[in-house]
Scaffold this motif. Sequence first.
Motif, PDB file in Angstrom:
ATOM      1  N   GLY A 120      14.822 110.853 -24.125  1.00 44.97           N
ATOM      2  CA  GLY A 120      16.145 111.432 -23.907  1.00 44.97           C
ATOM      3  C   GLY A 120      16.617 111.427 -22.462  1.00 44.97           C
ATOM      4  N   ALA A 121      15.735 111.040 -21.533  1.00 41.23           N
ATOM      5  CA  ALA A 121      16.133 111.017 -20.119  1.00 41.23           C
ATOM      6  C   ALA A 121      16.299 109.566 -19.647  1.00 41.23           C
ATOM      7  N   VAL A 122      17.304 109.333 -18.797  1.00 32.95           N
ATOM      8  CA  VAL A 122      17.467 108.007 -18.204  1.00 32.95           C
ATOM      9  C   VAL A 122      16.461 107.889 -17.071  1.00 32.95           C
ATOM     10  N   THR A 123      15.633 106.844 -17.128  1.00 34.11           N
ATOM     11  CA  THR A 123      14.547 106.724 -16.141  1.00 34.11           C
ATOM     12  C   THR A 123      14.597 105.415 -15.370  1.00 34.11           C
ATOM     13  N   GLY A 124      15.672 104.641 -15.560  1.00 35.63           N
ATOM     14  CA  GLY A 124      15.790 103.399 -14.815  1.00 35.63           C
ATOM     15  C   GLY A 124      16.813 102.491 -15.447  1.00 35.63           C
ATOM     16  N   VAL A 125      16.851 101.263 -14.939  1.00 29.91           N
ATOM     17  CA  VAL A 125      17.844 100.297 -15.436  1.00 29.91           C
ATOM     18  C   VAL A 125      17.219  98.915 -15.534  1.00 29.91           C
ATOM     19  N   VAL A 126      17.904  98.048 -16.283  1.00 26.30           N
ATOM     20  CA  VAL A 126      17.590  96.620 -16.240  1.00 26.30           C
ATOM     21  C   VAL A 126      18.686  95.965 -15.406  1.00 26.30           C
ATOM     22  N   VAL A 127      18.252  95.262 -14.347  1.00 29.16           N
ATOM     23  CA  VAL A 127      19.199  94.588 -13.455  1.00 29.16           C
ATOM     24  C   VAL A 127      19.153  93.096 -13.728  1.00 29.16           C
ATOM     25  N   SER A 128      20.325  92.511 -13.877  1.00 27.74           N
ATOM     26  CA  SER A 128      20.418  91.060 -14.014  1.00 27.74           C
ATOM     27  C   SER A 128      20.857  90.510 -12.660  1.00 27.74           C
ATOM     28  N   SER A 129      19.983  89.732 -12.037  1.00 29.73           N
ATOM     29  CA  SER A 129      20.264  89.254 -10.680  1.00 29.73           C
ATOM     30  C   SER A 129      19.719  87.835 -10.517  1.00 29.73           C
ATOM     31  N   GLY A 130      20.593  86.910 -10.163  1.00 26.11           N
ATOM     32  CA  GLY A 130      20.151  85.532  -9.926  1.00 26.11           C
ATOM     33  C   GLY A 130      19.460  84.923 -11.132  1.00 26.11           C
ATOM     34  N   GLY A 131      19.885  85.274 -12.323  1.00 30.48           N
ATOM     35  CA  GLY A 131      19.307  84.705 -13.549  1.00 30.48           C
ATOM     36  C   GLY A 131      18.081  85.462 -14.042  1.00 30.48           C
ATOM     37  N   ALA A 132      17.554  86.384 -13.236  1.00 34.62           N
ATOM     38  CA  ALA A 132      16.358  87.136 -13.654  1.00 34.62           C
ATOM     39  C   ALA A 132      16.758  88.512 -14.187  1.00 34.62           C
ATOM     40  N   GLN A 133      15.945  89.044 -15.099  1.00 33.77           N
ATOM     41  CA  GLN A 133      16.143  90.406 -15.617  1.00 33.77           C
ATOM     42  C   GLN A 133      15.005  91.269 -15.084  1.00 33.77           C
ATOM     43  N   LEU A 134      15.338  92.311 -14.314  1.00 29.51           N
ATOM     44  CA  LEU A 134      14.292  93.123 -13.688  1.00 29.51           C
ATOM     45  C   LEU A 134      14.429  94.568 -14.126  1.00 29.51           C
ATOM     46  N   SER A 135      13.319  95.180 -14.508  1.00 27.67           N
ATOM     47  CA  SER A 135      13.349  96.609 -14.817  1.00 27.67           C
ATOM     48  C   SER A 135      13.044  97.386 -13.548  1.00 27.67           C
ATOM     49  N   VAL A 136      13.903  98.348 -13.232  1.00 27.28           N
ATOM     50  CA  VAL A 136      13.717  99.143 -12.009  1.00 27.28           C
ATOM     51  C   VAL A 136      13.765 100.615 -12.402  1.00 27.28           C
ATOM     52  N   ALA A 137      12.770 101.373 -11.967  1.00 32.83           N
ATOM     53  CA  ALA A 137      12.691 102.796 -12.333  1.00 32.83           C
ATOM     54  C   ALA A 137      13.459 103.652 -11.333  1.00 32.83           C
ATOM     55  N   SER A 138      13.932 104.804 -11.792  1.00 29.85           N
ATOM     56  CA  SER A 138      14.606 105.723 -10.865  1.00 29.85           C
ATOM     57  C   SER A 138      14.653 107.125 -11.451  1.00 29.85           C
ATOM     58  N   ARG A 139      14.809 108.114 -10.539  1.00 28.73           N
ATOM     59  CA  ARG A 139      14.991 109.490 -11.002  1.00 28.73           C
ATOM     60  C   ARG A 139      16.399 109.695 -11.526  1.00 28.73           C
ATOM     61  N   TYR A 140      17.368 109.042 -10.857  1.00 27.55           N
ATOM     62  CA  TYR A 140      18.783 109.156 -11.250  1.00 27.55           C
ATOM     63  C   TYR A 140      19.438 107.780 -11.255  1.00 27.55           C
ATOM     64  N   VAL A 141      20.372 107.620 -12.199  1.00 28.52           N
ATOM     65  CA  VAL A 141      21.255 106.443 -12.220  1.00 28.52           C
ATOM     66  C   VAL A 141      22.687 106.962 -12.130  1.00 28.52           C
TER      67      VAL A 141
END
Length: 440
Positions: free
Chosen positions: A141-162
């Motif tokens: 139930g908590a948002v803990t990160g995002v998937v970033v699409s950058s330069g053709g790559a998909q990267l999962s990045v964690a965070s406390r807040y988005v």
Amino acid sequence: MKSEYELIVVGGGMAGLTAGARAATAGASVLVVESGEGVGGSARYAGYVWTAPTYEVMDAENSGGDVDLRHALVDGFAEGVEWIASLGVEIGQEQRILDFGGRGHAFDTNQYVDLCRQRIVERGGDVVLRSEVTELIVDDGAVTGVVVSSGGAQLSVASRYVLLATGGFQGDPEMRRRLMGEAEAAMPLRSNPRSTGAGYRLAESVDAATGFDDAGFYGHLIPSNVDFTDEDFVAMSLYSSEHSILINLDGERFVDETIGDHISANALAAQRESRALMVFDERVYNDWVLTSYVDGAVAVDKLTVASRRGGRVGKADTLDEFEYLPEEWGYNGAAVVRAVEQFNAEVGTDALAPGRLRDQERLLMAPYYVIETIPAITFPFHGVRIDAQARVLNAAGAPIPGLLAAGSDTGGLWKRAYAGGLASALVFGSAAARTVSVGG
Ligand SMILES: Cc1cc2nc3c(=O)[nH]c(=O)nc-3n(C[C@H](O)[C@H](O)[C@H](O)COP(=O)(O)OP(=O)(O)OC[C@H]3O[C@@H](n4cnc5c(N)ncnc54)[C@H](O)[C@@H]3O)c2cc1C
């Protein structure tokens, strides 16, 4: 880009950069993901940070807006302006903005967004361009990160807040159709073209509350029939409609024009074919069309520019000549003349409908002018619901852990009223940074 941050900001405009720079200043690790070639968004076109100065003025102007948000905007404004100045940006003298009593300051928005970006990077943060957040990562139930699409790559990045700060969905006509209506979907765009609803869709993916329905939009009237580019956003906005009269295809006035050009833009969207004639006389031409709409803004003769660019404009020595408006415009000229005459007979009395709160002068000074006008959209007032701490709310009104939003991605603050887009991005961007610092 690192694998983890305290704050990930989606969208590097006024709201996102304010939040990012203030959070970085307070010691948080920050990533800003921006889809464009550079940061700044629509702030690069803007010049005045302003809002209603008191609860009374705000409540009178924006009575349908969420009371906590509209009061938080009043409360946070002065501190937000101090923050801008603290970066070394010169702030102009306080001045009146719009006749209802808005107050604010000119400042260099381009310098501000560039200094915010610099601050984030100096404090060890990252600003990645030409990149998008495509997904929120959710855990229990908590948002803990995002998937970033950058330069053709998909990267999962964690965070406390988005923080969602993509600037609204005005750049996506389909979303405008779904969330606002057919007429609103057809309007020309008066903002950066990249605000296409990413923040709203990400919020929907975690069942965030949205609203208000039928809240309207911020925009301005512009001449019809003109190829409208970003160089025209200010130059072709017909702010002086507030002193003119607007007559629709049925030969009728349909709004109190003096409330504000941005309000008339909303009213015009609801008229047949969303187009109308803006009629004014020599007094209005000299006092309002030829002058700048706020102190310090460049004055442009919009009538002449519209005429040169193929807009539908006309000039007449007597009102009666408007009977012979070009047939292809589709107006009944006799009805237009009658509407002006009726206005002249009734203005200043209770008989005038719609009434007229401010400029009560008749249109009597020849020559007379007409410009056909349509509404253009800068951003919708419908958006992601937040509280005064910029926390995104769910349908039950509770914060969704880890998710924040600010600026034109948010809804609830304005309802058929407006008192400053930069101010709301500044104040709720600042609130988001505070939430990151104190938790919650
Ligand atoms: C011509 C014009 C004049 C204006 N004048 C004034 C003024 O004088 N005073 C005032 O108060 N307001 C003014 N405004 C309104 C004001 O500029 C906006 O309300 C304000 O800048 C909104 O800030 P924001 O950060 O919410 O959105 P934006 O400035 O739109 O920033 C959003 C950013 O998000 C990025 N983005 C979008 N989608 C994605 C994605 N998927 N991933 C990553 N990044 C994304 C965009 O590229 C953009 O940089 C004006 C607007 C215009 C167009």
